[in-house]
Design a protein around this motif. Structure first.
Motif, short mmCIF file in Angstrom:
data_model
loop_
_atom_site.label_atom_id
_atom_site.label_comp_id
_atom_site.label_asym_id
_atom_site.label_seq_id
_atom_site.Cartn_x
_atom_site.Cartn_y
_atom_site.Cartn_z
N LEU A 1 13.04 2.22 46.13
CA LEU A 1 11.58 2.21 46.02
C LEU A 1 11.07 3.24 45.02
N THR A 2 11.79 4.33 44.87
CA THR A 2 11.33 5.37 43.94
C THR A 2 11.40 4.88 42.50
N LEU A 3 12.22 3.86 42.23
CA LEU A 3 12.26 3.30 40.88
C LEU A 3 10.91 2.70 40.53
N ASP A 4 10.32 1.98 41.48
CA ASP A 4 9.02 1.36 41.25
C ASP A 4 7.91 2.41 41.19
N ASN A 5 8.06 3.46 42.02
CA ASN A 5 7.05 4.52 42.02
C ASN A 5 7.04 5.27 40.68
N ASN A 6 8.24 5.44 40.11
CA ASN A 6 8.34 6.16 38.84
C ASN A 6 8.00 5.28 37.64
N ASN A 7 8.22 3.98 37.80
CA ASN A 7 7.96 3.05 36.69
C ASN A 7 7.22 1.83 37.23
N PRO A 8 6.00 1.98 37.70
CA PRO A 8 5.27 0.86 38.31
C PRO A 8 5.13 -0.30 37.34
N GLY A 9 5.44 -1.49 37.87
CA GLY A 9 5.28 -2.70 37.07
C GLY A 9 6.43 -2.99 36.13
N GLN A 10 7.43 -2.09 36.06
CA GLN A 10 8.54 -2.33 35.15
C GLN A 10 9.36 -3.51 35.63
N GLU A 11 9.73 -4.37 34.72
CA GLU A 11 10.53 -5.56 35.04
C GLU A 11 11.97 -5.14 35.28
N ASP A 12 12.53 -5.48 36.41
CA ASP A 12 13.91 -5.13 36.70
C ASP A 12 14.79 -6.37 36.62
N ASN A 13 14.90 -6.91 35.43
CA ASN A 13 15.82 -8.02 35.19
C ASN A 13 17.05 -7.46 34.51
N LEU A 14 18.09 -7.24 35.28
CA LEU A 14 19.30 -6.60 34.79
C LEU A 14 20.39 -7.61 34.46
N GLN A 15 20.02 -8.86 34.38
CA GLN A 15 20.98 -9.92 34.12
C GLN A 15 21.61 -9.77 32.74
N ASP A 16 22.87 -10.18 32.63
CA ASP A 16 23.57 -10.24 31.35
C ASP A 16 24.05 -11.67 31.12
N SER A 17 23.60 -12.28 30.03
CA SER A 17 23.89 -13.68 29.78
C SER A 17 25.37 -13.93 29.50
N ARG A 18 26.12 -12.90 29.18
CA ARG A 18 27.56 -13.07 28.95
C ARG A 18 28.32 -13.32 30.24
N VAL A 19 27.74 -12.90 31.37
CA VAL A 19 28.39 -13.06 32.67
C VAL A 19 28.23 -14.50 33.14
N LYS A 20 29.35 -15.18 33.34
CA LYS A 20 29.34 -16.60 33.72
C LYS A 20 29.56 -16.83 35.20
N ALA A 21 30.08 -15.82 35.93
CA ALA A 21 30.33 -15.97 37.36
C ALA A 21 30.49 -14.59 37.98
N ALA A 22 30.20 -14.47 39.28
CA ALA A 22 30.25 -13.16 39.94
C ALA A 22 30.78 -13.28 41.36
N ILE A 23 31.57 -12.28 41.75
CA ILE A 23 32.05 -12.14 43.13
C ILE A 23 31.48 -10.85 43.70
N ALA A 24 30.84 -10.93 44.86
CA ALA A 24 30.25 -9.77 45.52
C ALA A 24 30.90 -9.61 46.90
N VAL A 25 31.66 -8.53 47.09
CA VAL A 25 32.36 -8.26 48.35
C VAL A 25 31.59 -7.19 49.11
N ASN A 26 31.21 -7.50 50.36
CA ASN A 26 30.43 -6.57 51.20
C ASN A 26 29.21 -6.02 50.47
N PRO A 27 28.45 -6.87 49.76
CA PRO A 27 27.32 -6.34 49.00
C PRO A 27 26.15 -5.97 49.90
N ILE A 28 25.27 -5.10 49.39
CA ILE A 28 23.98 -4.85 50.03
C ILE A 28 22.95 -5.71 49.30
N THR A 29 22.18 -6.49 50.06
CA THR A 29 21.33 -7.52 49.44
C THR A 29 20.00 -7.73 50.12
#
Length: 597
Positions: free
Chosen positions: A391-419
């Motif tokens: 939450l502090t990310l939004d407080n420090n940068n209100p309205g900032q777009e958090d799209n961290l996607q990378d188009s080179r990544v074609k598939a992903a495995i998430a083990v025990n992720p927090i979501t």
């Protein structure tokens, strides 16, 4: 009368936080109070209950029920009495220094506050109940036989321990609900996996296909790159595993979890590289073993700074950028990498990283809702404490777009992720590439129901897989790291039983997933179904895989009552094996004493 003993034998008996165990910590003072609890007392409405610690201790050590305990024996079944005896005497062998360090972390203090709420305030008490409980836990852990409930009672600095029974019943109900719903959800996944396996079984002959658990044919060379992102001031030590392919190798990036480093996934990197993948394994500087060591030595205030939610995906982006440059013009790779075919694997906080790179967006609206003080006071989902730091990310940068996607990544495995809150349904529905989500039934750091099973139903893409490791913990998929880099000394008590089996499953599933969805090698498609999972699944740590699970199916399962004896997940007889969740067991044991007596 509420009975919790039968339901407490569950897959959530382990609480393997990496913060629990550490080595080479500075010695802390321990309060050995001459005052100790002699009686446990509680009242509820017009009822009043009391029993001496001596009576409980005599029963725990000899099995003899004296006159005082016999008064309440009518309320307890033989099974419940046996469970009470076990909880009273079950030891946890852990250094008092380690206990003290853990109880001064945010996670430890969170548990202390929850458990201290069941103790009544007393004006005559020599110290506040929060500090008294912490002092008693540290002192009890210094006893020769280890930390036990009896030792805790003996060390509590007041002669009468007054329990708030109404609040105790509320906490007991919360814990019972968590256990019950998780068991139902895992049973639903297992049942659906069996159905999917029946549908595909006739068309698949795995005996005639290569065994993907075995190493591949390619030899490999390893090197460590020192990459420095000057913009963010991040030194990214990145291990590279390069197979001796004649053609450019597809690339897999592995992101480790909180408090570990690149060495913990050497087993998976070696396996993938032997089958023709180039593998890059960075150490994320703000959430690795060094950061955890700093936390435990009180040189840092938390296990990971909030900026890690942005920096980790940006680490991977930067590494891919540098690999592209070196691949085109440098002498290190000379065109040996195919950076248009990239996959990402991550565990725990690394699982979050993988999903962010796959297109999941940080959901500040969901975080605002879930991180209200009232909501946090009623949760036992420890991962939410970490997610709320975003939450502090939004407080420090209100309205900032958090799209961290990378188009080179074609598939992903998430083990025990927090979501659950960091992305929520809105954030996860943005993922459009193939995803495999892996959960563990015994995970109490990132509980499978809230962090993997339910979030899986929010994924909208057609190529998705949910894998359940039944009997595994949050740490089962983590490999043995470099001893010098492991401040927490992860060992069998923290990792859980049969970690080698869990890692073998990870190897066997990661390979066909990346071959199918990164390389587009269709000959590996037959491995990505419930039939294959069933074919390689063995006890005591079993494997289930489903390709679909709707929110309606989960709702139906959670609303249904499990029949007696039908639970699909079995707890081990010595399942109180580490300090963190044993603290909850201490709390529940106290509740049991007061509820049944």
């Amino acid at each position: 009368m509420i009975s919790l003993f039968g339901n407490w034998a569950s897959p959530l008996k382990k609480f393997p936080l990496s913060l629990v165990l550490s080595v080479l910590l500075p010695t802390l003072g321990i309060n050995n109070s001459v005052i100790a609890a002699e009686r446990i007392h509680a009242s509820y409405s017009a009822l009043d209950f009391a029993i001496s610690v001596n009576s409980l201790e005599n029963y725990a050590k000899t099995g003899v029920i004296d006159k005082e305990l016999a008064t309440y024996q009518q309320y307890l079944s033989p099974t419940q009495l046996a469970e009470l005896k076990r909880i009273l005497r079950t030891p946890v062998k852990v250094s008092p220094v380690v206990v003290a360090q853990f109880l001064h972390t945010p996670q430890g203090e969170f548990l202390l506050r929850r458990l201290a709420q069941v103790i009544q305030d007393k004006p005559s008490q020599p110290q506040p109940k929060f500090d008294a409980l912490r002092s008693a836990l540290i002192s009890a852990s210094a006893e020769p036989e280890g930390l036990t409930l009896l030792n805790l009672l003996r060390k509590y600095p007041t002669r009468i321990l007054d329990i708030d029974l109404a609040h105790s019943l509320g906490i007991a109900a919360e814990l019972e609900k968590l256990v019950h719903e998780t068991s139902q959800a895992i049973a639903t996944v297992t049942k659906k996996s069996d159905i999917e396996a029946t549908i595909t079984q006739a068309a698949t002959k795995f005996a005639k296909l290569p065994d993907l658990r075995r190493p591949g044919k390619f030899k490999l060379q390893t090197k460590t790159l020192k990459l420095f992102d000057a913009t963010r001031g991040r030194l990214l030590l990145t291990d590279i595993y390069l197979p001796n392919l004649k053609s450019p190798a597809p690339v897999i990036v592995i992101s480790h979890g909180l408090g570990t480093d690149s060495s913990n996934f050497q087993y998976l990197a070696t396996h993938l590289a032997s089958h023709g993948f180039a593998v890059a394994v960075p150490t994320h500087p703000g959430s690795n073993t060094q950061q955890l060591r700093s936390l435990l030595n009180k040189q840092a205030g938390e296990a990971a700074q909030p900026n890690e939610f942005r920096d980790r995906p940006l680490d991977v982006k930067y590494i891919l950028d540098q690999l592209e440059k070196n691949n085109q013009s440098g002498s290190q790779f000379k065109g040996r990498l195919n950076l248009q075919q990239v996959g990402v694997f991550g565990q725990s906080l690394g699982g979050y990283t993988a999903l962010a790179l796959a297109g999941a967006k940080i959901n500040f609206e969901q975080l605002q809702q879930d991180c209200q003080p009232q909501a946090l006071q009623s949760t036992w989902n420890m991962s939410l404490l970490l997610q709320c730091r975003a939450l502090t990310l939004d407080n420090n940068n209100p309205g900032q777009e958090d799209n961290l996607q990378d188009s080179r990544v074609k598939a992903a495995i998430a083990v025990n992720p927090i979501t659950s809150s960091i992305f929520g349904k809105a954030g996860l529905s943005q993922v459009r590439i193939p995803v495999m989500v892996v959960g563990s039934s015994d995970d109490t750091v990132a509980p499978a129901l809230y962090e993997q099973i339910l979030p899986f139903s929010w994924l909208a893409n057609s190529h998705k897989y949910l894998v359940m490791l039944v009997g595994a913990t949050h740490f089962s998929a983590i490999g043995n790291g470099n001893i010098a880099n492991q401040p927490t000394g992860l060992h069998s008590q923290v990792i859980g039983d049969h970690p080698a089996q869990a890692r073998q499953y990870i190897n066997a599933l990661s390979l066909p997933f990346f071959q199918t969805h990164v390389v587009n090698a269709t000959q590996y498609t037959p491995y990505l179904n419930a039939t294959y999972a069933k074919a390689i699944s063995t006890q005591p740590l079993s494997l289930s895989l489903v390709k679909s699970l709707s929110i309606n199916e989960l709702i139906q399962a959670l609303n249904a009552d499990l029949k007696a004896g039908k639970a699909t997940n079995k707890a081990s007889s010595n399942s109180i094996v580490n300090f963190g969740f044993w603290m909850l067991d201490i709390g529940v044991a106290l509740l049991h004493v007061m509820i049944f007596l």
